[in-house]
Design a protein around this motif. Structure first.
Motif, PDB file in Angstrom:
ATOM      1  N   LYS A 143       5.148  -8.626  -0.212  1.00  0.00           N
ATOM      2  CA  LYS A 143       6.214  -7.944   0.510  1.00  0.00           C
ATOM      3  C   LYS A 143       5.711  -6.816   1.403  1.00  0.00           C
ATOM      4  O   LYS A 143       6.386  -6.440   2.357  1.00  0.00           O
ATOM      5  CB  LYS A 143       7.241  -7.384  -0.484  1.00  0.00           C
ATOM      6  N   ASP A 144       4.564  -6.216   1.054  1.00  0.00           N
ATOM      7  CA  ASP A 144       4.080  -5.091   1.857  1.00  0.00           C
ATOM      8  C   ASP A 144       2.557  -5.167   1.973  1.00  0.00           C
ATOM      9  O   ASP A 144       1.920  -6.108   1.491  1.00  0.00           O
ATOM     10  CB  ASP A 144       4.519  -3.754   1.255  1.00  0.00           C
ATOM     11  N   GLU A 145       1.987  -4.140   2.601  1.00  0.00           N
ATOM     12  CA  GLU A 145       0.558  -4.146   2.888  1.00  0.00           C
ATOM     13  C   GLU A 145      -0.287  -4.094   1.622  1.00  0.00           C
ATOM     14  O   GLU A 145      -1.369  -4.689   1.554  1.00  0.00           O
ATOM     15  CB  GLU A 145       0.210  -2.965   3.795  1.00  0.00           C
ATOM     16  N   TYR A 146       0.201  -3.416   0.590  1.00  0.00           N
ATOM     17  CA  TYR A 146      -0.539  -3.358  -0.672  1.00  0.00           C
ATOM     18  C   TYR A 146      -0.620  -4.740  -1.319  1.00  0.00           C
ATOM     19  O   TYR A 146      -1.646  -5.110  -1.903  1.00  0.00           O
ATOM     20  CB  TYR A 146       0.098  -2.357  -1.629  1.00  0.00           C
ATOM     21  N   LYS A 194      -0.053  -5.341   7.737  1.00  0.00           N
ATOM     22  CA  LYS A 194       1.067  -6.280   7.686  1.00  0.00           C
ATOM     23  C   LYS A 194       2.081  -5.868   8.741  1.00  0.00           C
ATOM     24  O   LYS A 194       2.607  -4.748   8.710  1.00  0.00           O
ATOM     25  CB  LYS A 194       1.721  -6.296   6.309  1.00  0.00           C
ATOM     26  N   ARG A 196       5.526  -5.561  10.622  1.00  0.00           N
ATOM     27  CA  ARG A 196       6.878  -5.398  10.099  1.00  0.00           C
ATOM     28  C   ARG A 196       7.718  -4.711  11.175  1.00  0.00           C
ATOM     29  O   ARG A 196       7.239  -4.452  12.277  1.00  0.00           O
ATOM     30  CB  ARG A 196       6.869  -4.538   8.826  1.00  0.00           C
TER      31      ARG A 196
END
Length: 262
Positions: A143-146, A194, A196
């Motif tokens: 869902k996110d960069e991590y 990422k 977004r």
């Protein structure tokens, strides 16, 4: 992976075949084999989505616009002109290898680049597969960069023994920054982003320019790979951004990979 000397030798072999091809009719079986062999060689040396293979594939070996009135000699002339262009481009590849490849790290670095490029290009397929688990069991959803970093770290460990996350980069403008991954033996740094909302092409490009400048003087960074995961297609012209920022930057090889491409 081929050494610097072997790479030069292989490109020279393709160039040396051109005079004989010019004496044959256009698009002979020998030419078809030579063209494919050259494409495969370029992709193996530089990668599948590089400017090198694009430059070679742009060569026209036939008349671009033809009609019933176009004489056969025009097709043969266009064929020979295409071979002349191919020879110039292949010689340019040799010059690049001679001028910019470091003898001691060239083979390992090129192999490393090809491996990471494949991982990045298939990353979205892995993400989709992870979402499909038996009996809807819990899984990693990116869902996110991590999340991108965590999954990419796992995939890198399949190919590389020493993957160092979040190494310090040299002090710049009074502060230190962290790189996402360092492959110390391969002298390669991987930066992950990422795309977004509010992080489209303009913003990603600006961040990558800063990253490139920061890593240009890093002692352990000869290759910088910038992986931009864009599952929603936030970047309108991904190929343009890749081409604008990839290349040799004062001795630092930069490769920008945006994936997936819709």
């Amino acid at each position: 992976m081929l050494s610097k000397e072997r790479t030069i030798e292989k490109f020279n072999q393709q160039i040396e075949a051109i005079p004989k091809l010019k004496q044959q009719k256009s698009f002979s079986p020998e030419f078809t084999k030579w063209q494919r062999d050259t494409q495969v060689l370029i992709e193996k040396i530089f990668g599948e989505r590089t400017r090198h293979i694009k430059d070679f594939d742009k060569i026209n070996f036939s008349v671009v616009v033809a009609s019933n009135l176009t004489p056969p000699s025009a097709f043969q002339e266009a064929y020979r002109d295409g071979l002349d262009q191919a020879q110039s481009i292949l010689q340019s590849f040799i010059d690049e290898v001679v001028d910019y490849w470091d003898d001691s790290v060239a083979a390992n670095s090129r192999d490393c680049l090809s491996i990471i490029e494949q991982i990045c290009n298939r990353f979205h397929r892995v993400v989709k597969q992870l979402r499909s688990r038996h009996e809807n069991r819990e899984t990693l959803d990116v869902k996110d960069e991590y999340d991108v970093q965590d999954l990419l770290h796992s995939l890198l460990l399949l190919e590389f023994d020493d993957v160092r996350p979040e190494e310090w980069t040299p002090n710049r403008a009074g502060s230190n920054s962290r790189m996402d991954f360092l492959l110390k033996k391969e002298q390669t740094v991987i930066e992950v982003k990422k795309a977004r909302n509010r992080l489209g092409a303009k913003e990603v490009g600006e961040q990558l320019i800063i990253d490139i400048e920061r890593y240009r003087t890093h002692p352990d960074c000869k290759i910088l790979i910038c992986f931009v995961y864009d599952p929603e297609g936030q970047i309108a012209n991904p190929r343009g951004l890749e081409n604008d920022l990839s290349g040799n930057k004062d001795g630092l090889t930069v490769k920008v990979i945006i994936s997936p491409i819709f």
